[in-house]
Scaffold this motif. Structure first.
Motif, PDB file in Angstrom:
ATOM      1  N   LEU A  45       0.833  -1.198   0.000  1.00 30.83           N
ATOM      2  CA  LEU A  45       0.000   0.000   0.000  1.00 30.83           C
ATOM      3  C   LEU A  45       0.871   1.253   0.000  1.00 30.83           C
ATOM      4  CD1 LEU A  45      -2.770   1.325   0.128  1.00 30.83           C
ATOM      5  CD2 LEU A  45      -2.717   1.060   2.625  1.00 30.83           C
ATOM      6  N   ALA A  46       1.870   1.267   0.846  1.00 27.97           N
ATOM      7  CA  ALA A  46       2.756   2.431   0.922  1.00 27.97           C
ATOM      8  C   ALA A  46       3.476   2.663  -0.400  1.00 27.97           C
ATOM      9  CB  ALA A  46       3.772   2.234   2.048  1.00 27.97           C
ATOM     10  N   ASP A  47       3.978   1.596  -1.006  1.00 26.78           N
ATOM     11  CA  ASP A  47       4.688   1.729  -2.282  1.00 26.78           C
ATOM     12  C   ASP A  47       3.764   2.239  -3.390  1.00 26.78           C
ATOM     13  OD1 ASP A  47       6.988   0.808  -1.088  1.00 26.78           O
ATOM     14  OD2 ASP A  47       6.772  -1.264  -1.802  1.00 26.78           O
ATOM     15  N   THR A  48       2.493   1.857  -3.311  1.00 24.45           N
ATOM     16  CA  THR A  48       1.522   2.285  -4.328  1.00 24.45           C
ATOM     17  C   THR A  48       1.135   3.747  -4.141  1.00 24.45           C
ATOM     18  OG1 THR A  48       0.617   0.034  -4.409  1.00 24.45           O
ATOM     19  CG2 THR A  48      -0.721   1.791  -5.365  1.00 24.45           C
ATOM     20  N   VAL A  49       1.017   4.175  -2.890  1.00 25.52           N
ATOM     21  CA  VAL A  49       0.590   5.541  -2.592  1.00 25.52           C
ATOM     22  C   VAL A  49       1.710   6.554  -2.792  1.00 25.52           C
ATOM     23  CG1 VAL A  49      -0.187   7.074  -0.730  1.00 25.52           C
ATOM     24  CG2 VAL A  49      -1.217   4.812  -1.011  1.00 25.52           C
ATOM     25  N   ARG A  50       2.935   6.165  -2.514  1.00 28.71           N
ATOM     26  CA  ARG A  50       4.081   7.063  -2.535  1.00 28.71           C
ATOM     27  C   ARG A  50       4.152   7.990  -3.759  1.00 28.71           C
ATOM     28  NH1 ARG A  50       8.162   9.539   0.335  1.00 28.71           N
ATOM     29  NH2 ARG A  50       8.532   7.659   1.572  1.00 28.71           N
ATOM     30  N   PRO A  51       4.002   7.492  -4.996  1.00 29.37           N
ATOM     31  CA  PRO A  51       4.138   8.385  -6.169  1.00 29.37           C
ATOM     32  C   PRO A  51       3.104   9.511  -6.237  1.00 29.37           C
ATOM     33  CG  PRO A  51       4.325   6.069  -6.802  1.00 29.37           C
ATOM     34  CD  PRO A  51       3.831   6.094  -5.392  1.00 29.37           C
ATOM     35  N   PHE A  52       2.008   9.376  -5.500  1.00 29.00           N
ATOM     36  CA  PHE A  52       0.947  10.374  -5.553  1.00 29.00           C
ATOM     37  C   PHE A  52       1.124  11.474  -4.507  1.00 29.00           C
ATOM     38  CE2 PHE A  52      -0.755   6.556  -7.438  1.00 29.00           C
ATOM     39  CZ  PHE A  52      -1.484   7.013  -8.534  1.00 29.00           C
ATOM     40  N   LEU A  53       2.059  11.284  -3.583  1.00 25.92           N
ATOM     41  CA  LEU A  53       2.280  12.255  -2.516  1.00 25.92           C
ATOM     42  C   LEU A  53       3.244  13.331  -2.955  1.00 25.92           C
ATOM     43  CD1 LEU A  53       2.524   9.864   0.583  1.00 25.92           C
ATOM     44  CD2 LEU A  53       0.492  10.862  -0.486  1.00 25.92           C
ATOM     45  N   PRO A  54       3.210  14.484  -2.275  1.00 25.05           N
ATOM     46  CA  PRO A  54       4.154  15.569  -2.614  1.00 25.05           C
ATOM     47  C   PRO A  54       5.587  15.111  -2.389  1.00 25.05           C
ATOM     48  CG  PRO A  54       2.374  16.341  -1.187  1.00 25.05           C
ATOM     49  CD  PRO A  54       2.289  14.849  -1.199  1.00 25.05           C
ATOM     50  N   LYS A  55       6.489  15.733  -3.097  1.00 30.79           N
ATOM     51  CA  LYS A  55       7.916  15.440  -2.906  1.00 30.79           C
ATOM     52  C   LYS A  55       8.369  16.055  -1.585  1.00 30.79           C
ATOM     53  CE  LYS A  55       8.293  13.486  -6.918  1.00 30.79           C
ATOM     54  NZ  LYS A  55       8.482  12.014  -7.029  1.00 30.79           N
ATOM     55  N   PRO A  56       9.281  15.375  -0.883  1.00 25.01           N
ATOM     56  CA  PRO A  56       9.776  15.882   0.403  1.00 25.01           C
ATOM     57  C   PRO A  56      10.380  17.281   0.258  1.00 25.01           C
ATOM     58  CG  PRO A  56      10.449  13.610   0.065  1.00 25.01           C
ATOM     59  CD  PRO A  56       9.882  14.075  -1.240  1.00 25.01           C
TER      60      PRO A  56
END
Length: 301
Positions: A290-301
């Motif tokens: 789930l985390a790996d799937t969601v990661r690309p949709f989140l803002p960049k650090p």
């Protein structure tokens, strides 16, 4: 005619009662059946006009009528002809019962999440972060902060909740955070409770409307409703709900994150090894996916 006049007056009283409940819920409240031929579905309408919506089912077409318009509806000879006096009395009794049940249900719901919500309100406000909210898949995401250690994530999940609960409690648990992004996962409990895909989509629209009103600059994401091993028999409704919600997201600029099939095996069914012993919630391996799937949709650090 005297009996019919009495029925109209009682419906007028029911109309007033329904208006008193305005603004509380926007989903189906109860479904009753009168005999074999006549049914009543009672909804809370969303949008500018409040009140309950009644669907008369006569074995053929459905006839929709707001409760506050029932006296007018019943004043039509054509409408009256569809129902006998006993049928109308049956409808009246069921509407009164529905109002009573919905009132008592609302009183119970009002305190259902109070402990968790109160704890959220006492917690530190981290404005400008990424709020994950929704049902138990979010609440049980214990590794959320670790999975996104480089991002200011906040967990505001409350187990057992439905889509409408997220909409109704948003002002207390999400809005104060003034988040940069909100990620919602909800809908599985709605389907499990017997709600239709259309009910779920309407509740999502209620949540979306609340977000757009209170947090117009916040990015929004919706995690696709999933199918777990224990609820596999509900998969068709889940797929239908997702198909209704996806275009709503696309039109509103909400990121629809497809996660459902990420937990499937080659045979197209959920992988048991990704779920906890209850076969409903994800285990650590499931949350990693789930985390790996969601990661690309989140803002960049």
């Amino acid at each position: 005619m005297n009996a019919m006049c009495a029925i109209r007056k009682i419906f007028a009283v029911i109309s007033i009662c329904s208006k008193a409940r305005s603004g509380i819920r926007t989903e189906i409240v109860k479904h009753f059946t009168c005999g074999k031929a006549v049914g009543v579905r009672i909804y809370k309408r969303s949008g500018g006009n409040s009140g309950l919506l009644v669907t008369f089912v006569t074995g053929g077409p459905h006839f929709f009528c707001p409760v506050d318009s029932l006296p007018v509806f019943l004043s039509s000879a054509q409408n009256i002809a569809r129902f006998s006096i006993p049928a109308l009395l049956g409808i009246m009794i069921r509407i009164l019962l529905a109002l009573f049940v919905s009132f008592t249900t609302l009183l119970a719901d009002a305190g259902k999440w109070e402990k968790e919500v109160a704890a959220f309100e006492k917690a530190e406000i981290r404005k400008g972060g990424i709020v994950f909210t929704g049902s138990s898949t979010i609440r049980l995401w214990k590794s959320l902060e670790k999975d996104f250690a480089d991002l200011p994530v906040v967990n505001r999940g409350f187990g057992g909740s439905q889509m409408q609960d997220s909409a109704e409690l948003a002002e207390r648990i999400v809005v104060p955070q003034e988040p940069r992004m909100v990620v919602l996962f909800a809908g599985t409990n709605d389907i499990a409770a017997g709600k239709s895909p259309e009910d779920v989509a309407r509740s999502f629209e209620a949540w979306l409307s609340k977000m757009k009103e209170k947090l117009p600059k916040t990015e929004l994401c919706f995690l696709e409703i999933t199918s777990s091993p224990s609820r596999w028999e509900q998969r068709e409704k889940v797929v239908a709900a997702n198909q209704l919600i996806r275009p709503i997201c696309e039109k509103a600029g909400v990121k629809f994150i497809a996660i459902r099939e990420k937990f499937f095996g080659a045979d197209g069914t959920p992988r048991e090894e990704l779920f906890a012993a209850d076969r409903l919630h994800l285990n650590a391996d499931g949350y990693k996916i789930l985390a790996d799937t969601v990661r690309p949709f989140l803002p960049k650090p």
